[in-house]
Design a protein around this motif. Sequence first.
Motif, PDB file in Angstrom:
ATOM      1  N   TRP A  64       0.693  -1.440   0.388  1.00 50.23           N
ATOM      2  CA  TRP A  64       0.328  -0.119  -0.348  1.00 50.23           C
ATOM      3  C   TRP A  64       0.930   1.470  -0.327  1.00 50.23           C
ATOM      4  O   TRP A  64       1.519   1.105   0.822  1.00 50.23           O
ATOM      5  CB  TRP A  64      -1.027   0.312   1.210  1.00 50.23           C
ATOM      6  CG  TRP A  64      -2.096  -1.082   1.040  1.00 50.23           C
ATOM      7  CD1 TRP A  64      -1.926  -1.864   1.299  1.00 50.23           C
ATOM      8  CD2 TRP A  64      -3.439  -0.692   0.115  1.00 50.23           C
ATOM      9  NE1 TRP A  64      -2.685  -3.114   1.143  1.00 50.23           N
ATOM     10  CE2 TRP A  64      -3.786  -2.146   0.514  1.00 50.23           C
ATOM     11  CE3 TRP A  64      -4.288   0.484   0.099  1.00 50.23           C
ATOM     12  CZ2 TRP A  64      -5.213  -2.495  -0.131  1.00 50.23           C
ATOM     13  CZ3 TRP A  64      -5.098   0.653  -0.787  1.00 50.23           C
ATOM     14  CH2 TRP A  64      -5.950  -0.920  -0.931  1.00 50.23           C
ATOM     15  N   LEU A  65       0.765   2.190  -0.675  1.00 47.96           N
ATOM     16  CA  LEU A  65       1.632   3.849  -0.732  1.00 47.96           C
ATOM     17  C   LEU A  65       0.014   4.651  -0.496  1.00 47.96           C
ATOM     18  O   LEU A  65      -1.336   4.776  -0.494  1.00 47.96           O
ATOM     19  CB  LEU A  65       1.662   3.545  -2.241  1.00 47.96           C
ATOM     20  CG  LEU A  65       2.720   2.063  -3.070  1.00 47.96           C
ATOM     21  CD1 LEU A  65       3.288   2.366  -4.496  1.00 47.96           C
ATOM     22  CD2 LEU A  65       3.502   2.398  -1.900  1.00 47.96           C
ATOM     23  N   ILE A  66       0.597   5.476  -0.076  1.00 47.59           N
ATOM     24  CA  ILE A  66       0.126   7.382  -0.299  1.00 47.59           C
ATOM     25  C   ILE A  66       0.727   8.071  -0.864  1.00 47.59           C
ATOM     26  O   ILE A  66       1.756   8.002  -0.110  1.00 47.59           O
ATOM     27  CB  ILE A  66      -0.628   7.483   1.002  1.00 47.59           C
ATOM     28  CG1 ILE A  66      -0.824   8.861   1.520  1.00 47.59           C
ATOM     29  CG2 ILE A  66       0.942   7.827   1.897  1.00 47.59           C
ATOM     30  CD1 ILE A  66      -2.230   8.766   2.819  1.00 47.59           C
ATOM     31  N   LYS A  67       0.349   9.065  -1.403  1.00 43.69           N
ATOM     32  CA  LYS A  67       1.171  10.063  -2.424  1.00 43.69           C
ATOM     33  C   LYS A  67       0.692  10.911  -1.087  1.00 43.69           C
ATOM     34  O   LYS A  67      -0.630  11.957  -0.895  1.00 43.69           O
ATOM     35  CB  LYS A  67       0.447  10.426  -4.224  1.00 43.69           C
ATOM     36  CG  LYS A  67       2.245  11.462  -3.906  1.00 43.69           C
ATOM     37  CD  LYS A  67       1.210  11.782  -5.794  1.00 43.69           C
ATOM     38  CE  LYS A  67       1.983  12.697  -6.226  1.00 43.69           C
ATOM     39  NZ  LYS A  67       1.943  12.505  -8.042  1.00 43.69           N
ATOM     40  N   ILE A  68       1.847  12.181  -0.804  1.00 45.47           N
ATOM     41  CA  ILE A  68       2.056  12.947   0.569  1.00 45.47           C
ATOM     42  C   ILE A  68       2.517  14.866  -0.767  1.00 45.47           C
ATOM     43  O   ILE A  68       4.195  14.379  -0.668  1.00 45.47           O
ATOM     44  CB  ILE A  68       2.107  13.214   1.742  1.00 45.47           C
ATOM     45  CG1 ILE A  68       1.157  11.517   2.007  1.00 45.47           C
ATOM     46  CG2 ILE A  68       2.280  14.164   2.036  1.00 45.47           C
ATOM     47  CD1 ILE A  68       0.807  11.713   3.135  1.00 45.47           C
ATOM     48  N   GLU A  69       2.445  15.645  -0.455  1.00 41.45           N
ATOM     49  CA  GLU A  69       3.201  16.009  -1.127  1.00 41.45           C
ATOM     50  C   GLU A  69       4.173  15.831  -2.328  1.00 41.45           C
ATOM     51  O   GLU A  69       5.539  15.803  -2.429  1.00 41.45           O
ATOM     52  CB  GLU A  69       4.219  17.648  -0.263  1.00 41.45           C
ATOM     53  CG  GLU A  69       2.750  18.146   0.989  1.00 41.45           C
ATOM     54  CD  GLU A  69       4.211  18.632   1.970  1.00 41.45           C
ATOM     55  OE1 GLU A  69       4.965  18.128   2.150  1.00 41.45           O
ATOM     56  OE2 GLU A  69       3.224  19.023   2.980  1.00 41.45           O
ATOM     57  N   GLU A  70       3.963  15.537  -3.328  1.00 41.89           N
ATOM     58  CA  GLU A  70       4.314  14.571  -4.415  1.00 41.89           C
ATOM     59  C   GLU A  70       5.151  13.691  -4.213  1.00 41.89           C
ATOM     60  O   GLU A  70       6.050  13.139  -4.552  1.00 41.89           O
ATOM     61  CB  GLU A  70       4.870  16.013  -5.557  1.00 41.89           C
ATOM     62  CG  GLU A  70       4.090  17.086  -5.303  1.00 41.89           C
ATOM     63  CD  GLU A  70       3.244  16.651  -6.492  1.00 41.89           C
ATOM     64  OE1 GLU A  70       3.284  15.899  -7.342  1.00 41.89           O
ATOM     65  OE2 GLU A  70       1.668  17.002  -6.424  1.00 41.89           O
ATOM     66  N   GLN A  71       5.415  13.645  -3.473  1.00 38.04           N
ATOM     67  CA  GLN A  71       5.801  11.776  -2.549  1.00 38.04           C
ATOM     68  C   GLN A  71       4.934  10.964  -2.190  1.00 38.04           C
ATOM     69  O   GLN A  71       3.971  10.850  -1.724  1.00 38.04           O
ATOM     70  CB  GLN A  71       6.936  12.763  -1.316  1.00 38.04           C
ATOM     71  CG  GLN A  71       7.999  11.640  -1.299  1.00 38.04           C
ATOM     72  CD  GLN A  71       8.980  11.765  -0.381  1.00 38.04           C
ATOM     73  OE1 GLN A  71       9.646  12.399   0.137  1.00 38.04           O
ATOM     74  NE2 GLN A  71       9.414  10.461   0.352  1.00 38.04           N
ATOM     75  N   VAL A  72       5.870   9.718  -2.855  1.00 41.78           N
ATOM     76  CA  VAL A  72       4.819   7.970  -2.284  1.00 41.78           C
ATOM     77  C   VAL A  72       5.546   7.640  -1.404  1.00 41.78           C
ATOM     78  O   VAL A  72       7.133   7.533  -1.795  1.00 41.78           O
ATOM     79  CB  VAL A  72       5.363   7.468  -3.497  1.00 41.78           C
ATOM     80  CG1 VAL A  72       4.809   5.843  -3.267  1.00 41.78           C
ATOM     81  CG2 VAL A  72       4.044   7.862  -4.863  1.00 41.78           C
ATOM     82  N   ASN A  73       4.695   7.600  -1.052  1.00 41.32           N
ATOM     83  CA  ASN A  73       5.340   6.625   0.428  1.00 41.32           C
ATOM     84  C   ASN A  73       4.940   5.659   0.777  1.00 41.32           C
ATOM     85  O   ASN A  73       3.475   5.490   0.243  1.00 41.32           O
ATOM     86  CB  ASN A  73       4.308   8.141   2.059  1.00 41.32           C
ATOM     87  CG  ASN A  73       4.792   8.748   1.808  1.00 41.32           C
ATOM     88  OD1 ASN A  73       6.013   9.743   2.569  1.00 41.32           O
ATOM     89  ND2 ASN A  73       4.342  10.053   1.619  1.00 41.32           N
ATOM     90  N   ASN A  74       5.988   4.823   0.840  1.00 42.74           N
ATOM     91  CA  ASN A  74       6.019   3.119   1.378  1.00 42.74           C
ATOM     92  C   ASN A  74       5.209   2.816   2.206  1.00 42.74           C
ATOM     93  O   ASN A  74       5.333   3.105   3.288  1.00 42.74           O
ATOM     94  CB  ASN A  74       6.751   1.888   0.990  1.00 42.74           C
ATOM     95  CG  ASN A  74       6.520   0.797   1.014  1.00 42.74           C
ATOM     96  OD1 ASN A  74       5.013   0.281   1.227  1.00 42.74           O
ATOM     97  ND2 ASN A  74       7.717  -0.315   1.097  1.00 42.74           N
ATOM     98  N   LEU A  75       3.449   2.396   3.167  1.00 45.29           N
ATOM     99  CA  LEU A  75       3.297   2.811   4.163  1.00 45.29           C
ATOM    100  C   LEU A  75       2.939   0.794   4.595  1.00 45.29           C
ATOM    101  O   LEU A  75       3.124   0.416   5.326  1.00 45.29           O
ATOM    102  CB  LEU A  75       1.120   2.315   3.185  1.00 45.29           C
ATOM    103  CG  LEU A  75       1.002   3.640   4.030  1.00 45.29           C
ATOM    104  CD1 LEU A  75      -0.344   3.738   3.310  1.00 45.29           C
ATOM    105  CD2 LEU A  75       1.243   4.638   4.720  1.00 45.29           C
ATOM    106  N   GLY A  76       3.604  -0.233   3.196  1.00 42.60           N
ATOM    107  CA  GLY A  76       3.755  -1.394   4.028  1.00 42.60           C
ATOM    108  C   GLY A  76       3.660  -2.252   3.156  1.00 42.60           C
ATOM    109  O   GLY A  76       2.485  -2.046   2.231  1.00 42.60           O
ATOM    110  N   ILE A  77       3.525  -3.645   4.086  1.00 45.66           N
ATOM    111  CA  ILE A  77       3.364  -4.819   2.953  1.00 45.66           C
ATOM    112  C   ILE A  77       1.732  -5.176   3.959  1.00 45.66           C
ATOM    113  O   ILE A  77       1.846  -5.942   4.355  1.00 45.66           O
ATOM    114  CB  ILE A  77       3.718  -5.878   2.345  1.00 45.66           C
ATOM    115  CG1 ILE A  77       4.817  -5.744   1.614  1.00 45.66           C
ATOM    116  CG2 ILE A  77       2.772  -7.021   1.994  1.00 45.66           C
ATOM    117  CD1 ILE A  77       6.161  -6.522   1.578  1.00 45.66           C
TER     118      ILE A  77
END
Length: 85
Positions: A64-77
């Motif tokens: 799962w991923l989330i994009k915050i302020e143009e940066q994609v952050n990996n939330l984990g599996i």
Amino acid sequence: MKKIPIETILSTAKVILDESIETNRKRITFPVTIQGHPYYSPDGENKEIQGEMWTMDTVDGKQWLIKIEEQVNNLGIYPKVYTGD
């Protein structure tokens, strides 16, 4: 309204994924408050009514991923969240 810190958004998303949520969609939109809680609360203690809506996505049904302020952050599996079509 105060801006919600990135760390609060990330931790709230992870809590939602950790709480054994299941969905047949590859996108989850969820609200986050300044305190770092979703608007809804199973115990009914959350009285905060202001917050922001955020969206997390999965491409493969596991990571799962989330994009915050143009940066994609990996939330984990989280392989049990996405249940498929």
